[in-house]
Design a protein around this motif. Structure first.
Motif, PDB file in Angstrom:
ATOM      1  N   GLU A  72       2.563   5.329  -7.146  1.00 62.24           N
ATOM      2  CA  GLU A  72       2.537   6.787  -7.013  1.00 62.24           C
ATOM      3  C   GLU A  72       3.451   7.452  -8.043  1.00 62.24           C
ATOM      4  O   GLU A  72       3.101   8.446  -8.680  1.00 62.24           O
ATOM      5  CB  GLU A  72       2.978   7.167  -5.609  1.00 62.24           C
ATOM      6  CG  GLU A  72       2.240   8.405  -5.105  1.00 62.24           C
ATOM      7  CD  GLU A  72       2.440   8.580  -3.621  1.00 62.24           C
ATOM      8  OE1 GLU A  72       3.164   9.508  -3.263  1.00 62.24           O
ATOM      9  OE2 GLU A  72       1.903   7.744  -2.843  1.00 62.24           O
ATOM     10  N   LEU A  73       4.637   6.870  -8.190  1.00 59.61           N
ATOM     11  CA  LEU A  73       5.632   7.387  -9.135  1.00 59.61           C
ATOM     12  C   LEU A  73       5.095   7.327 -10.570  1.00 59.61           C
ATOM     13  O   LEU A  73       5.245   8.265 -11.351  1.00 59.61           O
ATOM     14  CB  LEU A  73       6.890   6.520  -9.016  1.00 59.61           C
ATOM     15  CG  LEU A  73       8.247   7.196  -9.111  1.00 59.61           C
ATOM     16  CD1 LEU A  73       8.369   8.306  -8.096  1.00 59.61           C
ATOM     17  CD2 LEU A  73       9.353   6.165  -8.880  1.00 59.61           C
TER      18      LEU A  73
ATOM     19  N   LYS B 191       9.362  -0.796 -11.255  1.00 59.89           N
ATOM     20  CA  LYS B 191       9.737  -0.389  -9.895  1.00 59.89           C
ATOM     21  C   LYS B 191       8.617  -0.620  -8.867  1.00 59.89           C
ATOM     22  O   LYS B 191       8.840  -0.466  -7.675  1.00 59.89           O
ATOM     23  CB  LYS B 191      10.122   1.096  -9.886  1.00 59.89           C
ATOM     24  CG  LYS B 191      11.537   1.348 -10.395  1.00 59.89           C
ATOM     25  CD  LYS B 191      11.879   2.817 -10.352  1.00 59.89           C
ATOM     26  CE  LYS B 191      12.612   3.171  -9.100  1.00 59.89           C
ATOM     27  NZ  LYS B 191      14.017   3.309  -9.172  1.00 59.89           N
ATOM     28  N   GLU B 192       7.438  -0.968  -9.391  1.00 56.57           N
ATOM     29  CA  GLU B 192       6.307  -1.285  -8.508  1.00 56.57           C
ATOM     30  C   GLU B 192       5.987  -0.144  -7.554  1.00 56.57           C
ATOM     31  O   GLU B 192       5.757  -0.355  -6.365  1.00 56.57           O
ATOM     32  CB  GLU B 192       6.603  -2.577  -7.687  1.00 56.57           C
ATOM     33  CG  GLU B 192       6.945  -3.792  -8.505  1.00 56.57           C
ATOM     34  CD  GLU B 192       5.723  -4.539  -9.019  1.00 56.57           C
ATOM     35  OE1 GLU B 192       4.616  -4.265  -8.545  1.00 56.57           O
ATOM     36  OE2 GLU B 192       5.901  -5.381  -9.915  1.00 56.57           O
ATOM     37  N   ASP B 193       6.017   1.096  -8.038  1.00 57.55           N
ATOM     38  CA  ASP B 193       5.673   2.231  -7.200  1.00 57.55           C
ATOM     39  C   ASP B 193       4.553   3.016  -7.899  1.00 57.55           C
ATOM     40  O   ASP B 193       4.811   3.904  -8.714  1.00 57.55           O
ATOM     41  CB  ASP B 193       6.909   3.122  -7.002  1.00 57.55           C
ATOM     42  CG  ASP B 193       6.652   4.274  -6.057  1.00 57.55           C
ATOM     43  OD1 ASP B 193       5.461   4.585  -5.815  1.00 57.55           O
ATOM     44  OD2 ASP B 193       7.623   4.874  -5.581  1.00 57.55           O
TER      45      ASP B 193
ATOM     46  N   LYS C   3      -3.259  -1.234 -10.834  1.00 55.32           N
ATOM     47  CA  LYS C   3      -3.789  -0.877  -9.509  1.00 55.32           C
ATOM     48  C   LYS C   3      -5.097  -1.616  -9.211  1.00 55.32           C
ATOM     49  O   LYS C   3      -5.728  -1.391  -8.183  1.00 55.32           O
ATOM     50  CB  LYS C   3      -4.024   0.636  -9.451  1.00 55.32           C
ATOM     51  CG  LYS C   3      -2.738   1.443  -9.316  1.00 55.32           C
ATOM     52  CD  LYS C   3      -2.982   2.873  -8.835  1.00 55.32           C
ATOM     53  CE  LYS C   3      -3.844   3.631  -9.804  1.00 55.32           C
ATOM     54  NZ  LYS C   3      -4.186   4.984  -9.368  1.00 55.32           N
TER      55      LYS C   3
END
Lengths: 374, 112
Positions: free
Chosen positions: A283-284, A279-281, A309
């Motif tokens: 933070e999640l 999902k390329e998030d 990251k």
């Protein structure tokens, strides 16, 4: 071949032989369960087969004692309570001839009918007798005596007229032997007669998925999940299904359902990590890792997350040092899908850094560069 | 249609069943072609019980015989999983057992 083993028509001689050897098989089964009890294996459920064996071997008093102990621990389980009632009443309720459901699988109804007189003369009948022969069948199955297991399952059907139990046992017997189409036939017939029988449904879902009938497997899993949202394995199987269909949203949804019931569910955590990485998030992913109860798993995920990251190589290296064995798993290619989600530039530099730090050899570095960078 | 993870998990589970291992004690999955098996390896069959019965006089002998029995089962498990089309590796997190490169299955002491 197993199929020949069970497709062969039942002969009178083998029924007679089986009836002569029941006592011996029963004694061996009793030793087996006594040993399990001694070791505390499978307690308290092991009390059920043990107690039934004792009952059918004529030791009613001892059997009642064990069944009472079991019901005291598992007082919500109907099967145990029924068995206790049967034991107390003497289990004098054999099925009527008209009460036998039709079994199409291997024309078993016709086969039982053909040998009815001999079966009547040779075996007990009643609820507990049915359980007794099922237990002896399962023991024969663990010993690889397939034909004997098959005969015991058929005898159990004759004793208690339970079609669902017969077809589930035969389905499992065929499944364990890799006879998937036979297993499918038995379980489908069992499921269509008893769609409420979750064990048949779940077993059938594995057979259908292996046979490539994915839609059918998914439907079965949805039906079971409706009644048992608290069974994490079913939720996870649905997550696996949707992942295979590239439906990330639904796969994630079912992973979360499985993890709600069992937050330490290893496979569900593994899959959820991959789904979130897709999902390329960041933070999640970070939040997810923070909430993982298993420190070792969280430590592994933290490394890949840090790589993704593009955190300083020194800090990723320090994390990697804390997870022994991961380097070997990466070299073996077991984390390829996750490693490939890291940018090529970062990866190139990181592989060289690992080599400089002597964590990997030059040969390993070259192999890794070839594999991930090309 | 190529074999997908959903199908492969069923295949791995069947191998585990066919070897007489308790699936209820294991967490089984296949993700992107890698099989993951975590939990406790346990067989509740006559052969295992016989070992306990026949060597009741020596716990050391029981453990030795059981280790031999379980090692063969684990070797068969790994062999059968790795030859499945679509499987590109296997990760085991098993209580009391570790698969080491060049050494095969090793019993970890202190874990039953």
């Amino acid at each position: 071949m197993m199929s020949e083993n069970i497709r062969t028509l039942i002969q009178s001689e083998e029924i007679s032989l089986l009836s002569r050897e029941v006592e011996q098989d029963s004694r061996e089964a009793e030793t087996f369960f006594r040993e399990m009890l001694k070791q505390g294996k499978g307690y308290p459920d092991v009390l059920f087969p043990f107690s039934v064996l004792l009952h059918c071997s004529g030791r009613q008093e001892e059997s009642r004692r064990y069944m009472a102990e079991l019901v005291k621990i598992n007082d919500h389980y109907e099967k145990y309570k029924t068995a206790r009632t049967c034991m107390e009443s003497g289990d004098r309720h054999p099925p009527e001839m008209s009460g036998y459901p039709q079994v199409r699988f291997l024309a078993l109804s016709e086969q039982v009918e053909k040998h009815r007189d001999l079966l009547e003369r040779s075996f007990f009948k009643g609820e507990l007798a049915g359980e007794y022969y099922l237990i002896l069948g399962r023991i024969a199955q663990t010993e690889g005596r397939w034909r004997r297991a098959f005969l015991y399952y058929v005898t159990a059907f004759f004793a208690s007229a339970k079609k669902a139990e017969l077809l589930l046992s035969l389905g499992q017997l065929c499944y364990a032997q890799g006879e998937l189409s036979l297993a499918g036939e038995a379980l489908r017939e069992g499921y269509s007669a008893h769609p409420e029988h979750e064990k048949i449904g779940l077993e059938l879902s594995y057979v259908e998925s292996e046979l490539g009938h994915f839609d059918r497997a998914r439907e079965l899993l949805h039906v079971i999940f409706e009644s048992h949202p608290d069974w994490p394995d079913v939720a996870y199987r649905l997550a696996e299904y949707y992942f295979s269909e590239n439906d990330v949203g639904k796969a994630l949804d079912y992973c979360e359902k499985a993890l709600t019931v069992n937050p330490r569910y290893y496979s569900a955590n593994m899959l959820k990590f991959r789904l979130l990485m897709m999902k390329e998030d960041p933070e999640l992913v970070g939040e997810f890792i923070q909430g993982i109860a298993d420190d070792s798993l969280a430590g592994t995920f933290r490394i890949f997350h840090a790589m993704k990251k593009e955190e300083p190589k020194e800090s990723v290296f320090a994390l990697l040092e804390k997870v022994p064995g991961l380097k070997d798993e990466m070299i073996e290619g077991l984390w390829d899908d996750v490693v490939r989600s890291v940018s090529s530039n970062y990866l190139k530099g990181f592989i060289r850094f690992l080599q400089e730090m002597k964590m990997i050899t030059e040969e390993e570095a070259l192999a890794a560069l070839k594999r991930y960078i090309g | 249609m190529s074999i997908n993870d959903f199908q492969l998990t069923s295949m791995v589970r069947r191998v585990i069943v066919s070897l007489g291992l308790q699936t209820a004690l294991l967490d089984i999955s296949v993700i992107n072609g890698v099989a993951y098996i975590k939990g406790k390896i346990e067989r509740q069959d006559v052969a295992v019980m016989r070992i306990r019965r026949d060597y009741y006089y020596s716990e050391e002998l029981i453990q030795e015989k059981l280790s031999h029995e379980y090692r063969s089962t684990l070797e068969a498990l790994d062999r059968q999983i790795r030859i499945m089309p679509g499987i590109r590796g296997a990760v085991y997190k098993l209580k009391g057992w570790e698969r080491r490169i060049g050494k095969g299955w090793v019993r970890i002491h202190g874990e039953s």
